[in-house]
Write an enzyme that holds these catalytic residues in place. Sequence first.
Site, PDB file in Angstrom:
ATOM      1  N   HIS A  24       0.483  -1.029   0.056  1.00 19.17           N
ATOM      2  CA  HIS A  24      -0.139   0.090   0.044  1.00 19.17           C
ATOM      3  C   HIS A  24       1.126   1.001  -0.160  1.00 19.17           C
ATOM      4  O   HIS A  24       0.357   2.585  -0.151  1.00 19.17           O
ATOM      5  CB  HIS A  24      -0.930   0.050   1.183  1.00 19.17           C
ATOM      6  CG  HIS A  24      -2.351   1.085   0.860  1.00 19.17           C
ATOM      7  ND1 HIS A  24      -2.794   1.389  -0.356  1.00 19.17           N
ATOM      8  CD2 HIS A  24      -3.284   0.360   1.757  1.00 19.17           C
ATOM      9  CE1 HIS A  24      -4.217   2.194  -0.274  1.00 19.17           C
ATOM     10  NE2 HIS A  24      -4.640   1.330   0.697  1.00 19.17           N
ATOM     11  N   ASP A  65      -2.528   1.350  -4.640  1.00 14.39           N
ATOM     12  CA  ASP A  65      -3.635   2.013  -3.812  1.00 14.39           C
ATOM     13  C   ASP A  65      -4.542   0.793  -4.229  1.00 14.39           C
ATOM     14  O   ASP A  65      -4.476   0.349  -5.006  1.00 14.39           O
ATOM     15  CB  ASP A  65      -4.513   3.566  -4.945  1.00 14.39           C
ATOM     16  CG  ASP A  65      -3.040   4.071  -4.036  1.00 14.39           C
ATOM     17  OD1 ASP A  65      -2.594   4.347  -2.594  1.00 14.39           O
ATOM     18  OD2 ASP A  65      -3.166   5.650  -4.681  1.00 14.39           O
TER      19      ASP A  65
END
Length: 246
Positions: free
Chosen positions: A218, A222
């Site tokens: 992350h 995304d």
Amino acid sequence: MATVAPVSVNGGDEIVEMDRMRKLISKYMVESVQTSAHVQSFIEVDVTNIVKWRDKVKGTFEKREGEKLTFTPIFMEVVAKAIKDFPGINISVEGDYIIKKKNINLGMAAALPNGNLIVPVIKNADQLNLVGMAKTVNDLANRARTGKLKPDDTQGGTYTVTNVGTFGSVFGTPIINQPQVGILALGAIRKVPAVIETPEGDFIGIRQKMFLSHSYDHRVVDGALGGSFVKRVAEYLEAWDINRDI
């Protein structure tokens, strides 16, 4: 530095030192969790057409090519295709820099007879047809099992696929193989009741389904990209042509 809780050892317990490979795996797994912000996306896929197609062609394939056609090369072909659509998955991170990889080199996590794990790499996976993919997958898997992999066979991976379904798991949350930013776990293929939509209305039928579990970093991937990528893999699998030539 984290403190390690002491382990109580009783008289009947056996103490076994980790072998060199297990020590390395242990080190890499802990480092990966400490390095990457792991997050997962899951998607269920209807692979009925793939199961039917493979059942139909595997005998001819083996007779013609001298190779077994497993599900692995089919999945690898589809993953390579999806990576071409979403090259943001095919990257690595070094400090504050993102390195976009030119080649698509797919790692294929394989269990060794001693229980350890190794990840041979299919180089330039997007350039292989299904026959080439099957031959490469079988060769790497056979040499992994017999301890005949060369150092180069496990180098240069840009994305990894692991088949947790081999051991009956429905899905899993795999740890990223550094310095990559994503890893896909393939769950077991199971016959399940499913709602089938037709022009005449919905009905229940038996379908072959599986879960895909995508772990991604992350820091740089995304949810939109991580989720879209695994959705594209699912779309390609579900759109498999049951009349495809081998």
